[in-house]
Design a protein around this motif. Structure first.
Motif, PDB file in Angstrom:
ATOM      1  N   TYR A  89       0.797  -1.233   0.000  1.00 28.17           N
ATOM      2  CA  TYR A  89       0.000   0.000   0.000  1.00 28.17           C
ATOM      3  C   TYR A  89       0.827   1.279   0.000  1.00 28.17           C
ATOM      4  CZ  TYR A  89      -3.855  -3.164   0.840  1.00 28.17           C
ATOM      5  OH  TYR A  89      -4.772  -4.184   0.709  1.00 28.17           O
ATOM      6  N   GLY A  90       2.058   1.246   0.470  1.00 33.74           N
ATOM      7  CA  GLY A  90       2.945   2.394   0.378  1.00 33.74           C
ATOM      8  C   GLY A  90       2.338   3.708   0.813  1.00 33.74           C
ATOM      9  N   LYS A  91       2.245   4.651  -0.136  1.00 31.34           N
ATOM     10  CA  LYS A  91       1.733   5.997   0.179  1.00 31.34           C
ATOM     11  C   LYS A  91       0.327   5.954   0.753  1.00 31.34           C
ATOM     12  CE  LYS A  91       4.446   8.566  -3.241  1.00 31.34           C
ATOM     13  NZ  LYS A  91       4.399   9.443  -4.450  1.00 31.34           N
ATOM     14  N   GLU A  92      -0.498   5.039   0.264  1.00 29.36           N
ATOM     15  CA  GLU A  92      -1.871   4.938   0.754  1.00 29.36           C
ATOM     16  C   GLU A  92      -1.887   4.628   2.252  1.00 29.36           C
ATOM     17  OE1 GLU A  92      -5.852   2.158   0.066  1.00 29.36           O
ATOM     18  OE2 GLU A  92      -4.218   2.113  -1.397  1.00 29.36           O
ATOM     19  N   LEU A  93      -1.016   3.718   2.685  1.00 29.13           N
ATOM     20  CA  LEU A  93      -0.929   3.397   4.105  1.00 29.13           C
ATOM     21  C   LEU A  93      -0.389   4.573   4.893  1.00 29.13           C
ATOM     22  CD1 LEU A  93      -1.106   1.364   6.439  1.00 29.13           C
ATOM     23  CD2 LEU A  93       1.195   0.582   5.835  1.00 29.13           C
ATOM     24  N   ALA A  94       0.609   5.249   4.342  1.00 28.21           N
ATOM     25  CA  ALA A  94       1.189   6.400   5.032  1.00 28.21           C
ATOM     26  C   ALA A  94       0.155   7.504   5.247  1.00 28.21           C
ATOM     27  CB  ALA A  94       2.379   6.934   4.241  1.00 28.21           C
ATOM     28  N   GLU A  95      -0.693   7.724   4.247  1.00 26.94           N
ATOM     29  CA  GLU A  95      -1.722   8.759   4.376  1.00 26.94           C
ATOM     30  C   GLU A  95      -2.834   8.349   5.326  1.00 26.94           C
ATOM     31  OE1 GLU A  95      -2.934   9.297   0.367  1.00 26.94           O
ATOM     32  OE2 GLU A  95      -1.075  10.313  -0.248  1.00 26.94           O
ATOM     33  N   ALA A  96      -3.180   7.065   5.318  1.00 21.72           N
ATOM     34  CA  ALA A  96      -4.263   6.583   6.172  1.00 21.72           C
ATOM     35  C   ALA A  96      -3.815   6.391   7.615  1.00 21.72           C
ATOM     36  CB  ALA A  96      -4.808   5.266   5.630  1.00 21.72           C
ATOM     37  N   LEU A  97      -2.510   6.261   7.832  1.00 24.36           N
ATOM     38  CA  LEU A  97      -1.998   5.985   9.165  1.00 24.36           C
ATOM     39  C   LEU A  97      -0.847   6.936   9.489  1.00 24.36           C
ATOM     40  CD1 LEU A  97      -2.702   3.745  11.318  1.00 24.36           C
ATOM     41  CD2 LEU A  97      -0.616   2.606  10.555  1.00 24.36           C
ATOM     42  N   PRO A  98      -1.176   8.198   9.773  1.00 17.92           N
ATOM     43  CA  PRO A  98      -0.118   9.172  10.068  1.00 17.92           C
ATOM     44  C   PRO A  98       0.657   8.846  11.340  1.00 17.92           C
ATOM     45  CG  PRO A  98      -2.304  10.089  10.531  1.00 17.92           C
ATOM     46  CD  PRO A  98      -2.520   8.803   9.813  1.00 17.92           C
ATOM     47  N   GLU A  99       0.126   7.925  12.145  1.00 12.48           N
ATOM     48  CA  GLU A  99       0.854   7.526  13.350  1.00 12.48           C
ATOM     49  C   GLU A  99       2.174   6.841  13.017  1.00 12.48           C
ATOM     50  OE1 GLU A  99      -3.509   7.646  14.387  1.00 12.48           O
ATOM     51  OE2 GLU A  99      -2.284   6.920  12.722  1.00 12.48           O
ATOM     52  N   ALA A 100       2.278   6.279  11.825  1.00 15.63           N
ATOM     53  CA  ALA A 100       3.540   5.667  11.391  1.00 15.63           C
ATOM     54  C   ALA A 100       4.471   6.754  10.879  1.00 15.63           C
ATOM     55  CB  ALA A 100       3.283   4.635  10.300  1.00 15.63           C
ATOM     56  N   ASP A 101       5.660   6.824  11.449  1.00 18.98           N
ATOM     57  CA  ASP A 101       6.618   7.859  11.052  1.00 18.98           C
ATOM     58  C   ASP A 101       7.319   7.525   9.750  1.00 18.98           C
ATOM     59  OD1 ASP A 101       6.627   9.651  13.577  1.00 18.98           O
ATOM     60  OD2 ASP A 101       6.876   7.620  14.369  1.00 18.98           O
ATOM     61  N   GLY A 102       7.183   6.276   9.311  1.00 19.40           N
ATOM     62  CA  GLY A 102       7.766   5.880   8.039  1.00 19.40           C
ATOM     63  C   GLY A 102       7.096   4.613   7.534  1.00 19.40           C
ATOM     64  N   VAL A 103       6.942   4.517   6.220  1.00 16.81           N
ATOM     65  CA  VAL A 103       6.405   3.322   5.568  1.00 16.81           C
ATOM     66  C   VAL A 103       7.428   2.923   4.511  1.00 16.81           C
ATOM     67  CG1 VAL A 103       4.545   2.355   4.166  1.00 16.81           C
ATOM     68  CG2 VAL A 103       4.002   3.964   6.009  1.00 16.81           C
ATOM     69  N   LEU A 104       8.132   1.824   4.764  1.00 14.89           N
ATOM     70  CA  LEU A 104       9.236   1.423   3.915  1.00 14.89           C
ATOM     71  C   LEU A 104       8.899   0.155   3.142  1.00 14.89           C
ATOM     72  CD1 LEU A 104      12.197   1.963   6.417  1.00 14.89           C
ATOM     73  CD2 LEU A 104      11.160   3.609   4.844  1.00 14.89           C
ATOM     74  N   GLY A 105       9.217   0.146   1.854  1.00 13.76           N
ATOM     75  CA  GLY A 105       8.998  -1.026   1.018  1.00 13.76           C
ATOM     76  C   GLY A 105      10.225  -1.904   0.966  1.00 13.76           C
ATOM     77  N   PHE A 106      10.127  -3.003   0.229  1.00 13.43           N
ATOM     78  CA  PHE A 106      11.238  -3.950   0.136  1.00 13.43           C
ATOM     79  C   PHE A 106      12.490  -3.301  -0.435  1.00 13.43           C
ATOM     80  CE2 PHE A 106       7.818  -7.428  -0.545  1.00 13.43           C
ATOM     81  CZ  PHE A 106       7.605  -7.507   0.825  1.00 13.43           C
ATOM     82  N   ASP A 107      12.329  -2.321  -1.325  1.00 18.60           N
ATOM     83  CA  ASP A 107      13.492  -1.674  -1.925  1.00 18.60           C
ATOM     84  C   ASP A 107      14.307  -0.887  -0.906  1.00 18.60           C
ATOM     85  OD1 ASP A 107      12.867  -2.654  -4.446  1.00 18.60           O
ATOM     86  OD2 ASP A 107      11.627  -0.924  -4.963  1.00 18.60           O
ATOM     87  N   ASP A 108      13.713  -0.622   0.260  1.00 17.98           N
ATOM     88  CA  ASP A 108      14.422   0.121   1.312  1.00 17.98           C
ATOM     89  C   ASP A 108      15.243  -0.780   2.227  1.00 17.98           C
ATOM     90  OD1 ASP A 108      13.471   2.870   0.851  1.00 17.98           O
ATOM     91  OD2 ASP A 108      11.495   2.084   1.390  1.00 17.98           O
TER      92      ASP A 108
END
Length: 500
Positions: A89-108
């Motif tokens: 979900y990437g950006k979608e998760l980050a926008e829906a869950l601002p409590e997370a300070d970072g949302v990192l994918g496998f490329d990270d």
């Protein structure tokens, strides 16, 4: 002296995620991070999420929120999401869950230390835009091994690491740091999946199938043995496809005996097998190789032909029963588990009855039952002939009750058998528990060892022969034999000898 940086990894989901977390732990420790067990004791809490089904996604969100609640109460300053849900979900998760300070994918993952340091320092690392990871590798499996710039969690290359991460004998382990002292550990055999089951979204965010090289799997197993591991469980999205991109679809048959010969390893277990891809040679190796558990985690999903075709799968009740008969003709004590989906779009009462016919004849040791629900991005989500939610719930309850009765009956069939039990916990109040060859970690029940006197105290990691005296549902109650440790393997010959 460099500033102390602490990190905790919270892992949800399957055994593949556990391997990925230990790779992240290895990378972080190699770059000077101190690993701690509790999120509240860490500067950064990293939550390795699951993105498979709605219930797993909810658990992942709850874990992120729980970690976020620790901020301001103790040491925790940042919460970061990684894993399948973050990748999917990437950006979608980050926008829906601002409590997370970072949302990192496998490329990270390769740069996980820098990513966490940036976030801990108050910077922002933009969440990635999700993409179909199947398109990152060539369509032809034979061409995939030459691709080196695609992130494959759990495929970390050997490297020099601090003490406790790589063995003293040399840098032959992957980037991996054990997060517990359990005597069993999962080893990733491959990543991704080329199957296109209509209900499953996993290939879209895990990518196409790609095998790890046998030397990497062997070296990791040797390293795990040096860490005290007694049982390894081979995991991937589809172990029966192992080697097809390395030019040998039968590679697993030759690798298993080599793994079983690793000093210190007492049991090798294979999970995630596709019924349509089972081969006579693989069955032979799984049922006759010393120290290889005669264990078959077969992904049946259903047995009614029309439902299976709608799922983009193969087989039927009679063919599945024939497969089980073949397995048990070679190893009568073999363990078999599977998962099933009920209420799939278009499933009729006759289809449900066909599934019941299969379950009643299959004598499975463990059964997981799930009610169908739409999974976004899948073919099945576009089907028109959906069943009402109450019908799905009713069928789920019915088949779940049947499954519970059947696995209890199967456990009762094992009364009188001699089993090899890997001791996993010794507690003065709870007793001594372990698992037999037909029981995978966390999913298939356990064995309670009774009649152990003070002079016969058993330790975690010991392999014990015991006679099954009774059952408690799917669990077994067994008494250790006088000669605790057997010299035989997990295969048919060792079991038959013990039972004489």
């Amino acid at each position: 002296m460099p500033e102390r940086r602490t990190v905790a990894l919270v892992t949800l989901g399957c055994a593949r995620n556990e391997v990925d977390s230990e790779e992240l732990a290895g990378r972080l420790e190699a770059d000077g991070w101190e690993l701690v067990e509790e999120a509240g004791d860490a500067d950064v809490a990293v939550v390795n999420t699951c993105g498979f089904v709605d219930a797993a996604k909810k658990d992942s969100v709850d874990a992120l929120l729980e970690a976020n609640d620790l901020k301001g109460q103790g040491r925790t300053q940042a919460v970061v999401a990684v894993g399948c849900m973050a990748e999917r979900y990437g950006k979608e998760l980050a926008e829906a869950l601002p409590e997370a300070d970072g949302v990192l994918g496998f490329d990270d993952y390769a740069d996980i230390s820098d990513r966490l340091q940036t976030i801990l320092s108050g910077g922002i690392h933009a969440a990635h835009t999700p993409r179909d990871r199947r398109k990152l590798l060539p369509i032809s499996p034979a061409e995939r091994q030459s691709v080196s710039d695609v992130a494959l969690p759990g495929h970390g290359a050997p490297t020099d690491l601090p003490e406790g991460v790589a063995p003293a004998s040399g840098p032959r382990a992957p980037l991996r740091r054990r997060l517990d002292g359990a005597p069993v550990a999962s080893v990733k055999l491959a990543s991704g999946c080329d199957r296109r089951c209509s209900f499953c979204a996993i290939p879209s965010f895990r990518g196409s199938f790609i095998s790890r090289r046998p030397s990497d799997v062997l070296n990791e197993t040797r390293w795990l043995a040096e860490q005290g591991v007694k049982e390894i469980m081979l995991v991937s999205e589809n172990n029966t496809s192992y080697g097809k991109d390395l030019g040998d679809i039968r590679l697993l048959e030759s690798l298993l005996p080599e793994l079983a010969e690793v000093d210190g390893i007492e049991r090798v277990r294979v999970s995630y097998l596709q019924p349509a891809e089972m081969r006579p040679g693989l069955i032979d190796v799984l049922t006759s190789t010393p120290k290889v558990a005669p264990y078959f985690d077969l992904s049946f999903q259903h047995s009614a032909p029309d439902v299976l075709r709608a799922m983009r799968r193969f087989g039927d009740t009679d063919r599945f029963l024939e497969l089980l008969d073949t397995i048990r003709s070679k190893a009568p004590e073999a363990g078999v588990r599977s998962n099933f989906i009920v209420g799939f779009p278009g499933e009729t009462e006759a289809d449900l009855a066909e599934l019941e016919r299969f379950l009643n004849g299959a004598r499975l040791d463990a059964i997981g039952v799930f009610g169908y629900s739409d999974e976004e991005g899948t073919e099945a989500a576009t089907y028109d002939n959906k069943l009402d939610e109450d019908v799905v719930a009713e069928r789920l309850a019915h088949i779940s009750q049947l499954a519970e009765e059947l696995v209890s009956q199967r456990a009762e069939e094992r009364v009188g058998e001699t089993v090899r039990v890997l001791v996993e916990s010794v507690d003065g109040e709870e007793g001594t528990h372990g698992r037999a060859a037909h029981q995978a970690p966390e999913t298939d029940g356990q064995v309670l060892l009774t009649g152990v006197t003070g002079g016969e105290a058993l330790s975690v990691g010991r392999m014990v022969e015991a006679k099954v005296l009774g059952t408690e549902g799917v669990d077994l109650v067994a008494e250790p034999l006088a000669a605790f440790v057997s010299a035989g393997g997990e295969g048919r010959a060792g079991s038959e000898e013990a039972g004489r």
